[in-house]
Design a protein around this motif. Structure first.
Motif, PDB file in Angstrom:
ATOM      1  N   PHE A  99      73.380   3.618  29.977  1.00  0.00           N
ATOM      2  CA  PHE A  99      74.789   3.520  30.350  1.00  0.00           C
ATOM      3  C   PHE A  99      75.340   2.261  29.691  1.00  0.00           C
ATOM      4  CE2 PHE A  99      73.152   6.341  33.465  1.00  0.00           C
ATOM      5  CZ  PHE A  99      74.214   7.114  33.915  1.00  0.00           C
ATOM      6  N   HIS A 100      76.264   2.455  28.754  1.00  0.00           N
ATOM      7  CA  HIS A 100      76.778   1.343  27.959  1.00  0.00           C
ATOM      8  C   HIS A 100      77.366   0.251  28.843  1.00  0.00           C
ATOM      9  CE1 HIS A 100      78.307  -0.702  24.461  1.00  0.00           C
ATOM     10  NE2 HIS A 100      79.554  -0.632  24.901  1.00  0.00           N
ATOM     11  N   ASN A 101      76.937  -1.003  28.600  1.00  0.00           N
ATOM     12  CA  ASN A 101      77.375  -2.198  29.342  1.00  0.00           C
ATOM     13  C   ASN A 101      76.980  -2.171  30.813  1.00  0.00           C
ATOM     14  OD1 ASN A 101      78.581  -3.452  27.124  1.00  0.00           O
ATOM     15  ND2 ASN A 101      80.531  -2.432  27.479  1.00  0.00           N
ATOM     16  N   ILE A 102      76.097  -1.246  31.210  1.00  0.00           N
ATOM     17  CA  ILE A 102      75.631  -1.177  32.595  1.00  0.00           C
ATOM     18  C   ILE A 102      74.124  -1.363  32.658  1.00  0.00           C
ATOM     19  CG2 ILE A 102      75.467   0.253  34.657  1.00  0.00           C
ATOM     20  CD1 ILE A 102      78.071   1.578  33.829  1.00  0.00           C
ATOM     21  N   GLY A 103      73.371  -0.530  31.918  1.00  0.00           N
ATOM     22  CA  GLY A 103      71.924  -0.671  31.910  1.00  0.00           C
ATOM     23  C   GLY A 103      71.231   0.643  31.593  1.00  0.00           C
ATOM     24  N   ASP A 104      69.888   0.632  31.661  1.00  0.00           N
ATOM     25  CA  ASP A 104      69.063   1.794  31.345  1.00  0.00           C
ATOM     26  C   ASP A 104      68.405   2.325  32.610  1.00  0.00           C
ATOM     27  OD1 ASP A 104      69.712   1.384  28.686  1.00  0.00           O
ATOM     28  OD2 ASP A 104      67.923   0.184  28.289  1.00  0.00           O
ATOM     29  N   LEU A 105      68.282   3.648  32.683  1.00  0.00           N
ATOM     30  CA  LEU A 105      67.627   4.327  33.797  1.00  0.00           C
ATOM     31  C   LEU A 105      66.484   5.171  33.268  1.00  0.00           C
ATOM     32  CD1 LEU A 105      70.769   5.582  35.781  1.00  0.00           C
ATOM     33  CD2 LEU A 105      69.316   3.662  36.364  1.00  0.00           C
ATOM     34  N   VAL A 106      65.341   5.137  33.964  1.00  0.00           N
ATOM     35  CA  VAL A 106      64.176   5.911  33.561  1.00  0.00           C
ATOM     36  C   VAL A 106      63.351   6.219  34.813  1.00  0.00           C
ATOM     37  CG1 VAL A 106      62.725   3.895  33.129  1.00  0.00           C
ATOM     38  CG2 VAL A 106      62.271   6.036  31.907  1.00  0.00           C
ATOM     39  N   LEU A 107      62.628   7.338  34.780  1.00  0.00           N
ATOM     40  CA  LEU A 107      61.757   7.708  35.896  1.00  0.00           C
ATOM     41  C   LEU A 107      60.384   7.074  35.716  1.00  0.00           C
ATOM     42  CD1 LEU A 107      62.467  11.517  36.520  1.00  0.00           C
ATOM     43  CD2 LEU A 107      63.196   9.582  37.906  1.00  0.00           C
ATOM     44  N   ASN A 108      59.839   6.512  36.804  1.00  0.00           N
ATOM     45  CA  ASN A 108      58.485   5.964  36.726  1.00  0.00           C
ATOM     46  C   ASN A 108      57.464   7.044  37.059  1.00  0.00           C
ATOM     47  OD1 ASN A 108      58.680   6.299  39.479  1.00  0.00           O
ATOM     48  ND2 ASN A 108      58.763   4.110  39.966  1.00  0.00           N
ATOM     49  N   SER A 109      56.202   6.652  37.154  1.00  0.00           N
ATOM     50  CA  SER A 109      55.128   7.615  37.391  1.00  0.00           C
ATOM     51  C   SER A 109      55.225   8.267  38.767  1.00  0.00           C
ATOM     52  CB  SER A 109      53.768   6.914  37.260  1.00  0.00           C
ATOM     53  OG  SER A 109      53.685   5.822  38.166  1.00  0.00           O
TER      54      SER A 109
END
Length: 312
Positions: A99-109
């Motif tokens: 998300f530009h100027n907000i941050g990154d999102l990812v799923l963990n294990s």
């Protein structure tokens, strides 16, 4: 659909922006600080975080999309729901959402969303124009330690000097005391005189006022009975919407039904689509409005939603 642009705009004004059925971006204000090791100065800012548990639709994001894209609220909510399904599928496939100027999102294990915030934008409007800067270190000379070192090597002896008698100083001191006492007595007399004058003026003014009151005559032939009206005036920019009607008579009927159920229902005017909007109630505090929205959704209607709007 550039959802991150809408979220970014709202983060400047609100501390919580919820993406329905997905999660919420939260902001926490952090004071200015100094890094003593690097001599770096950091201005106050809003630190971003993500809460996957907050998924209930408060209407803020969908209402903002509706206003910006000039589309009905229902259409904006459908587009938002469709976009949420799309980004969920990307996360399940193991991709990182940026998300530009907000941050990154990812799923963990464990299947939980992990958020890595961006620090390129400061969403605290009070700190507008302030940026990080580094200062050169300041070297301070400590003279006290040097003097103590010199005294240990070379002792300094102080020889008492014979004091000479100066009789004229004694007379000057006596004269100064006499002048001070005289000035105090004169000042005290003057203050008492001023207070007496003010007291006399106040008494004269009171006498004139009493005389005027005695001359005034009020005649009331038919005194009117006093009436006490208790009117609860609703205010606030957070409105829980019950519905919007093309025919005004239907909106009046809806208000009467909700009032019979105990809600502080009312009409808040005509929206840009020509519909008469009816709300359960209005609030100044967003948290109180969200709590009541949850209660209404569970007890009365799932179609209720939160409208953020400043009324004229």
């Amino acid at each position: 659909m550039h959802i991150e642009t809408y979220i970014s705009d709202l983060l400047y004004r609100y501390d919580c922006v919820i993406i329905p059925e997905f999660g919420a971006f939260l902001t926490n204000r952090v004071s200015a600080k100094i890094d003593a090791d690097t001599n770096a100065f950091f201005p106050p800012k809003k630190v971003l975080s993500f809460n996957e548990q907050l998924q209930s639709n408060d209407g803020l994001l969908a209402n903002y999309i509706s206003e910006v894209e000039k589309i009905p609220y229902e259409v904006a909510a459908q587009k938002l729901s469709k976009h949420v399904k799309s980004i969920k599928s990307y996360l399940v496939q193991g991709e990182t959402l940026t998300f530009h100027n907000i941050g990154d999102l990812v799923l963990n294990s464990e299947g939980k969303i992990v958020f890595d915030p961006s620090f390129h934008v400061n969403y605290l409007t009070d700190a507008f124009g302030l940026s990080q800067f580094n200062s050169t270190s300041i070297t301070r000379e400590v003279y006290k330690e040097e003097v103590e070192a010199i005294e240990k090597v070379i002792p300094i002896a102080v020889t008492p000097e014979t004091r000479k008698a100066r009789p004229y100083l004694r007379y000057a001191a006596v004269a100064l005391i006499a002048l001070t006492a005289g000035s105090f007595a004169i000042s005290n007399y003057y203050m008492k005189d001023v207070e007496a004058h003010n007291q006399l003026a106040q008494e004269q003014a009171n006498e004139q006022l009493d005389h005027k009151v005695q001359e005034a005559t009020f005649v009331i032939d038919n005194p009117l009975p006093s009436v006490t009206l208790n009117v609860a005036k609703q205010s606030g920019n957070y409105h829980i919407v019950a519905g919007a009607f093309r025919v005004e008579a239907n909106s009046d009927k809806k208000v009467e039904q909700l009032q019979n159920l105990g809600y502080n229902a009312r009409k808040i005017g005509v929206n840009k689509y020509g519909l008469h909007e009816v709300v359960y109630s209005s609030y100044n505090n967003r948290l109180e409005a969200l709590q009541m929205l949850q209660k209404i959704k569970s007890e009365h209607s799932q179609d209720a939603w939160l409208l953020v709007k400043q009324l004229d």
